[in-house]
Scaffold this active site. Structure first.
Site, mmCIF file in Angstrom:
data_model
loop_
_atom_site.group_PDB
_atom_site.id
_atom_site.type_symbol
_atom_site.label_atom_id
_atom_site.label_comp_id
_atom_site.label_asym_id
_atom_site.label_seq_id
_atom_site.Cartn_x
_atom_site.Cartn_y
_atom_site.Cartn_z
ATOM 1 C CG ASP A 1 39.640 -23.632 28.886
ATOM 2 O OD1 ASP A 1 38.644 -23.276 29.114
ATOM 3 O OD2 ASP A 1 40.863 -23.106 29.430
ATOM 4 C CG HIS B 1 44.635 -26.263 36.714
ATOM 5 N ND1 HIS B 1 44.841 -25.555 38.046
ATOM 6 C CD2 HIS B 1 43.494 -25.359 36.050
ATOM 7 C CE1 HIS B 1 44.130 -24.576 38.134
ATOM 8 N NE2 HIS B 1 43.096 -24.369 37.011
HETATM 9 N N1 CMC Z 1 50.955 -31.156 27.769
HETATM 10 C C1 CMC Z 1 52.175 -31.923 28.046
HETATM 11 N N2 CMC Z 1 52.900 -31.389 29.180
HETATM 12 C C2 CMC Z 1 52.616 -30.527 30.016
HETATM 13 C C3 CMC Z 1 51.265 -30.211 30.119
HETATM 14 C C4 CMC Z 1 50.491 -30.320 28.732
HETATM 15 N N3 CMC Z 1 49.474 -29.547 28.868
HETATM 16 N N4 CMC Z 1 51.072 -29.396 31.232
HETATM 17 C C5 CMC Z 1 52.215 -29.469 31.898
HETATM 18 N N5 CMC Z 1 52.967 -30.180 31.314
HETATM 19 C C6 CMC Z 1 54.300 -30.812 31.651
HETATM 20 C C7 CMC Z 1 55.400 -29.532 31.804
HETATM 21 O O1 CMC Z 1 56.083 -29.526 30.569
HETATM 22 C C8 CMC Z 1 56.187 -29.929 32.974
HETATM 23 O O2 CMC Z 1 56.933 -31.130 32.793
HETATM 24 P P1 CMC Z 1 58.434 -31.383 33.357
HETATM 25 O O3 CMC Z 1 58.115 -31.674 34.704
HETATM 26 O O4 CMC Z 1 58.948 -32.694 32.795
HETATM 27 O O5 CMC Z 1 59.026 -30.156 33.127
HETATM 28 C C9 CMC Z 1 55.196 -30.526 34.152
HETATM 29 O O6 CMC Z 1 54.130 -30.954 33.197
HETATM 30 C C10 CMC Z 1 54.566 -29.434 34.705
HETATM 31 O O7 CMC Z 1 54.264 -28.327 34.325
HETATM 32 P P2 CMC Z 1 54.539 -26.671 34.405
HETATM 33 O O8 CMC Z 1 54.812 -26.130 33.303
HETATM 34 O O9 CMC Z 1 55.230 -26.508 35.445
HETATM 35 O O10 CMC Z 1 53.079 -26.448 34.932
HETATM 36 P P3 CMC Z 1 52.428 -25.242 35.462
HETATM 37 O O11 CMC Z 1 51.580 -25.149 36.497
HETATM 38 O O12 CMC Z 1 53.418 -24.007 35.208
HETATM 39 O O13 CMC Z 1 51.242 -24.850 34.216
HETATM 40 C C11 CMC Z 1 49.351 -24.873 32.631
HETATM 41 C C12 CMC Z 1 49.921 -25.159 34.107
HETATM 42 C C13 CMC Z 1 47.923 -24.883 32.829
HETATM 43 C C14 CMC Z 1 50.038 -23.486 32.210
HETATM 44 C C15 CMC Z 1 50.059 -26.097 31.761
HETATM 45 O O14 CMC Z 1 49.642 -27.327 32.626
HETATM 46 C C16 CMC Z 1 49.449 -26.052 30.285
HETATM 47 O O15 CMC Z 1 50.170 -25.230 29.502
HETATM 48 N N6 CMC Z 1 48.334 -26.476 29.989
HETATM 49 C C17 CMC Z 1 47.863 -26.354 28.722
HETATM 50 C C18 CMC Z 1 47.093 -25.135 28.509
HETATM 51 C C19 CMC Z 1 45.705 -25.188 29.280
HETATM 52 O O16 CMC Z 1 44.918 -26.180 29.070
HETATM 53 N N7 CMC Z 1 45.701 -24.169 29.868
HETATM 54 C C20 CMC Z 1 44.265 -23.931 30.647
HETATM 55 C C21 CMC Z 1 44.519 -24.023 32.114
HETATM 56 S S1 CMC Z 1 42.884 -24.246 33.016
HETATM 57 C C22 CMC Z 1 41.774 -23.048 32.612
HETATM 58 C C23 CMC Z 1 42.398 -21.545 33.026
HETATM 59 O O17 CMC Z 1 43.312 -21.449 33.667
HETATM 60 O O18 CMC Z 1 42.197 -20.637 32.200
#
Ligand code: CMC
Length: 429
Positions: free
Chosen positions: A364, A307
């Protein structure tokens, strides 16, 4: 003494003193309004990671501690003691209702549940297999046309009527998204039923049968709606605010929110989680998928994990996990995906990759399993989220409309394109 932060341009030595604004909770924010005037510079923050886009008194969350408050009330207390309709009242009005206010509120919502009959025809323009989120966004936007001239967004009473209309009509709109795809006739709301039961009735009843959902199912859905009602300045809420800032019709703003919610990084994750768990298929396959999620070259991510703000267990996920467990026990339902989900969570939370990045299950991760146990089709999961989140969108839109700093939202950019050049006639290129 007023707290300030001084920003110095080390090339020119020019300085600007920026006031620091303190909220009631959470980190203070630096007011950078004078930056461009004084230094000729903008700020750069892709993804708005450290940018407060507005003042808000609706929802507070502390991602480090895993705290979520609506109007000051902890989500755990609301989940345990309140109802969705009461939480919507709280989000919109700022205070919990008295019994009399609650009765009036519930009555007013019931009185607005119908949609114009022509709206029902609108659905038939969609392909039989259209994604329900596409239909929902289209229909929400279509409703804007029924109230356009009658909506004065600058009048507080008018805004409240609009809020009631949106909250009341969403279950109706959502139920028809499902029934259209299933070839079932549309069902009118039944005022003898509660908000959530009415939604289930409009969605699942057959014209040939009596329909009474189980109390456990109504409770589980009500709880899910509470947990999805609002979540601060997330992508869809920010979209609603941005659309609202241009003085667009409020139903059109909600349609914009629905569209943003659809993506799998946001609300679409609940659908993606179940599809992922189905693909994993068995606990023995989990290590393979965890390895893929950790592999930078593989675009696969664990859906329902991570998140932007929570760097701790999402408090909503904790509640949903327990509710999912209780519902399955109470209704004696067999949900093999729940077992896979729990094992996946266990393995991921012990893995250095997820620990280091503070990746925990989010709202989720388990919600889709409850929807599935209630026999709600997977493609409808994000519609359920949108129905509930409409509460937050409306509350935030209403707050925006009376914000003393109201003005159209208009971010700036760091331009990296070509500089001025002369047009070359096509024959000479
Ligand atoms: N699986 C594997 N690696 C992950 C994941 C994941 N679900 N989420 C983040 N990471 C890693 C990412 O690759 C990065 O690694 P590194 O530092 O080596 O580059 C690190 O963790 C930080 O991630 P980020 O992409 O910079 O984080 P963000 O804040 O931009 O993204 C997110 C947040 C929710 C989009 C992401 O965690 C994700 O895609 N999660 C899966 C989709 C999901 O469950 N979304 C629902 C969110 S909660 C409900 C809502 O908002 O509606």
């Amino acid at each position: 003494m007023t707290r300030t932060v001084t920003i110095t341009d080390n090339m020119t030595g020019k300085q600007v003193e920026c006031p620091v604004l303190e909220g009631t909770c959470g980190p203070p924010v630096i007011n950078t309004k004078s930056l461009y005037k004084e230094l000729g510079m903008f700020t750069f923050d892709p993804g708005f990671v450290t940018t407060a886009s507005c003042r808000s008194a609706v929802t507070y969350l502390d991602g480090e501690k895993g705290v979520l408050l609506h109007r000051g009330y902890p989500i755990e207390q609301l989940a345990e003691q309140s109802t969705f309709l009461e939480v919507v009242y709280l989000l919109i009005h700022g205070e919990l209702p008295t019994r009399k206010q609650m009765d009036e509120w519930a009555h007013a919502i019931k009185m607005h549940m119908m949609t114009h009959e022509h709206i029902s025809r609108f659905y038939s323009a969609y392909r039989y297999d259209a994604h329900p989120m596409s239909i929902m966004a289209g229909v929400a936007n279509a409703i804007a046309s029924y109230y356009h001239d009658r909506t004065d967004i600058w009048d507080p009473d008018n805004r409240l009527i609009t809020a009631r209309r949106i909250i009341a009509k969403m279950p109706n709109v959502a139920s028809k998204c499902y029934r259209y795809a299933s070839g079932l006739p549309f069902v009118y709301p039944d005022n003898a039923r509660s908000y959530v039961e009415n939604f289930m009735y409009m969605t699942f009843s057959w014209p040939t049968e009596e329909y009474t959902p189980s109390a456990a199912a109504v409770r589980a859905l009500d709880l899910l709606f509470i947990l999805h009602a609002d979540h601060e300045q997330n992508a869809s809420t920010s979209t609603v605010r941005l659309a609202g800032s241009s003085e667009a019709n409020p139903f059109a703003c909600i349609a914009a929110g629905i569209t943003t919610l659809w993506g799998k990084s946001h609300g679409g994750a609940n659908e993606a989680v179940v599809r992922m768990l189905e693909e994993i298929g068995s606990t023995s396959n989990i290590p393979k998928y965890v390895a893929r999620a950790k592999d930078r070259k593989d675009p696969f991510r664990l859906m329902g994990f991570g998140h932007r703000v929570y760097k701790n267990y999402d408090p909503r996920a904790k509640i949903i996990r327990k509710a999912c467990h209780d519902l399955l026990e109470e209704e004696k339902l067999n949900q093999p995906l729940f077992e896979i989900a729990m094992e996946l969570e266990r393995i991921a939370l012990e893995d250095e990759y997820f620990i280091k990045r503070k990746l925990y299950p989010n709202v989720d991760f388990y919600s889709g399993l409850i929807y599935q146990a209630l026999r709600i089709p997977t493609s409808m999961f994000t519609v359920m989220f949108a129905l509930a989140r409409s509460a937050g969108w409306v509350a935030q839109w209403m707050e925006l409309m009376k914000d003393r700093d109201f003005r159209i939202g208009r971010p700036r950019q760091l331009y990296i394109g070509r500089q001025t050049r002369d047009y070359v006639p096509i024959e000479e290129r």
